[in-house]
Every structure is written in structure tokens, then in C-alpha cells.
Design a protein around this motif. Structure first.
Motif, short mmCIF file in Angstrom:
data_model
loop_
_atom_site.label_atom_id
_atom_site.label_comp_id
_atom_site.label_asym_id
_atom_site.label_seq_id
_atom_site.Cartn_x
_atom_site.Cartn_y
_atom_site.Cartn_z
N ARG A 119 45.22 -4.83 -12.53
CA ARG A 119 44.02 -4.63 -13.37
C ARG A 119 43.43 -5.96 -13.81
N LEU A 120 44.26 -6.89 -14.21
CA LEU A 120 43.80 -8.20 -14.64
C LEU A 120 43.14 -8.93 -13.49
N SER A 121 43.75 -8.91 -12.32
CA SER A 121 43.19 -9.59 -11.16
C SER A 121 41.85 -8.99 -10.75
N LEU A 122 41.76 -7.66 -10.77
CA LEU A 122 40.50 -7.01 -10.41
C LEU A 122 39.40 -7.30 -11.44
N ALA A 123 39.77 -7.42 -12.70
CA ALA A 123 38.79 -7.77 -13.73
C ALA A 123 38.24 -9.17 -13.50
N VAL A 124 39.12 -10.11 -13.18
CA VAL A 124 38.67 -11.48 -12.92
C VAL A 124 37.82 -11.53 -11.66
N LEU A 125 38.23 -10.81 -10.63
CA LEU A 125 37.44 -10.76 -9.41
C LEU A 125 36.05 -10.17 -9.66
N ALA A 126 35.99 -9.09 -10.43
CA ALA A 126 34.71 -8.46 -10.74
C ALA A 126 33.81 -9.40 -11.53
N LEU A 127 34.36 -10.08 -12.52
CA LEU A 127 33.57 -11.03 -13.30
C LEU A 127 33.05 -12.17 -12.42
N THR A 128 33.87 -12.64 -11.51
CA THR A 128 33.46 -13.72 -10.62
C THR A 128 32.33 -13.27 -9.70
N VAL A 129 32.48 -12.10 -9.10
CA VAL A 129 31.46 -11.60 -8.19
C VAL A 129 30.15 -11.35 -8.93
N VAL A 130 30.23 -10.74 -10.10
CA VAL A 130 29.02 -10.47 -10.88
C VAL A 130 28.31 -11.77 -11.23
N ALA A 131 29.07 -12.76 -11.66
CA ALA A 131 28.46 -14.04 -12.04
C ALA A 131 27.84 -14.74 -10.83
N LEU A 132 28.55 -14.75 -9.72
CA LEU A 132 28.03 -15.45 -8.54
C LEU A 132 26.86 -14.73 -7.89
N VAL A 133 26.77 -13.42 -8.08
CA VAL A 133 25.63 -12.69 -7.53
C VAL A 133 24.45 -12.73 -8.52
N ALA A 134 24.74 -12.65 -9.80
CA ALA A 134 23.68 -12.59 -10.80
C ALA A 134 22.93 -13.92 -10.94
N LEU A 135 23.63 -15.02 -10.83
CA LEU A 135 22.97 -16.32 -11.03
C LEU A 135 21.85 -16.57 -10.03
N PRO A 136 22.05 -16.42 -8.73
CA PRO A 136 20.92 -16.62 -7.81
C PRO A 136 19.80 -15.59 -8.01
N VAL A 137 20.17 -14.36 -8.37
CA VAL A 137 19.15 -13.33 -8.59
C VAL A 137 18.28 -13.71 -9.79
N VAL A 138 18.91 -14.11 -10.87
CA VAL A 138 18.16 -14.50 -12.07
C VAL A 138 17.28 -15.71 -11.77
N LEU A 139 17.82 -16.68 -11.06
CA LEU A 139 17.02 -17.87 -10.73
C LEU A 139 15.84 -17.53 -9.83
N SER A 140 16.02 -16.60 -8.92
CA SER A 140 14.90 -16.24 -8.03
C SER A 140 13.84 -15.41 -8.75
N LEU A 141 14.25 -14.69 -9.79
CA LEU A 141 13.30 -13.89 -10.55
C LEU A 141 12.50 -14.72 -11.55
N MET A 142 12.92 -15.93 -11.79
CA MET A 142 12.22 -16.83 -12.72
C MET A 142 11.56 -17.93 -11.90
N TRP B 261 19.69 -25.63 -7.59
CA TRP B 261 20.84 -26.28 -6.98
C TRP B 261 21.80 -26.78 -8.05
N LEU B 262 21.24 -27.32 -9.09
CA LEU B 262 22.07 -27.84 -10.18
C LEU B 262 22.84 -26.69 -10.85
N ALA B 263 22.15 -25.60 -11.08
CA ALA B 263 22.81 -24.45 -11.73
C ALA B 263 23.90 -23.87 -10.84
N LEU B 264 23.61 -23.73 -9.55
CA LEU B 264 24.60 -23.15 -8.64
C LEU B 264 25.73 -24.12 -8.31
N GLY B 265 25.41 -25.40 -8.25
CA GLY B 265 26.42 -26.37 -7.85
C GLY B 265 27.25 -26.95 -8.96
#
Length: 124
Positions: free
Chosen positions: A50-73, A88-92
Motif C-alpha cells: 500500500r505504501l509503495s503504491l501510494a508513492v508510485l501514484a503520487l509520483t505519476v500524478v505529479a509527473l503527469v500534472a506538471l507538463p499539463v499545467v504548464l501547457s495550459l498556461m 524546462w526549468l520546472a521539469l528539470g
């Protein structure tokens, strides 16, 4: 005439430290690989999963959400910081401190799970 019912007794403590005939320590169940020991291990493994899946989910959500938010702005796409495009700075760069915080949280929670398991197994 029937006898009166026995007086009710309220149990307020499980007396976990009490030694009764036939009682076994959980560590012994683990050492002897009994079914109860398997239940203890399965519980620990479920908690770790459960702990590992929670960390994985948080990581995936963050890595997918950041480019989406940046492209919407659209304003962020033309912004530069020290000659580097902001997306690039935000992602890198910004991803690494977040990953470090998440890793520290995971390590702390994992240690807590193991400590709780050890306390249960080593109870007298």
C-alpha cells in the motif's frame, strides 16, 4: 425457581503481557513458519505494498500534472529564467526536490511499518 443470572463482568484490559498455558510468541510463529506467522508476514507485505503504491501514484500524478499545467498556461511557455525556458526549468529542476521529499517520507513510513511489526513480533 430458576437461579439468578450470573453477575456481568466488565473486561477493561486484554492483559497482553499475561502468559497463559499454550500461548505462543509471534516470533516463534515466524521462526517455525506456521500459518499464523504467514498471516503476520502477509499483513506486513500488504502494508508495504500500500505504501509503495501510494508513492508510485503520487509520483505519476505529479509527473503527469506538471507538463499539463504548464501547457495550459501559455504565459509560462514564453517565460525564461536566466535564459532557460521556464517549462524546462520546472521539469528539470523542480522535480528533484519533490522527489527527495517523497523519498524521505517513504523511508520514514517504511521504518515505522517495520518498527510496528517488530514490536508486535517481539511482545512477551
Amino acid at each position: 425457581m430458576t437461579a439468578p443470572p450470573p453477575e456481568r463482568v466488565r473486561v477493561t484490559s486484554s492483559r497482553r503481557g499475561a502468559v497463559t498455558p499454550g500461548s505462543r510468541r509471534p516470533a516463534r510463529d515466524l521462526d517455525e513458519q506456521t500459518e499464523l506467522g504467514d498471516v503476520y508476514l502477509a499483513g506486513l507485505m500488504r502494508a508495504q505494498l500500500r505504501l509503495s503504491l501510494a508513492v508510485l501514484a503520487l509520483t505519476v500524478v505529479a509527473l503527469v500534472a506538471l507538463p499539463v499545467v504548464l501547457s495550459l498556461m501559455p504565459a509560462t511557455q514564453s517565460t525564461t529564467v536566466l535564459g532557460i525556458p521556464f517549462p524546462w526549468l520546472a521539469l528539470g529542476v523542480a522535480v528533484y526536490p519533490a522527489a527527495w521529499v517523497l523519498a524521505r517520507w517513504y523511508a520514514g513510513q517504511s521504518e515505522r511499518l517495520e518498527t510496528d511489526f517488530t514490536e508486535v513480533v517481539e511482545q512477551p
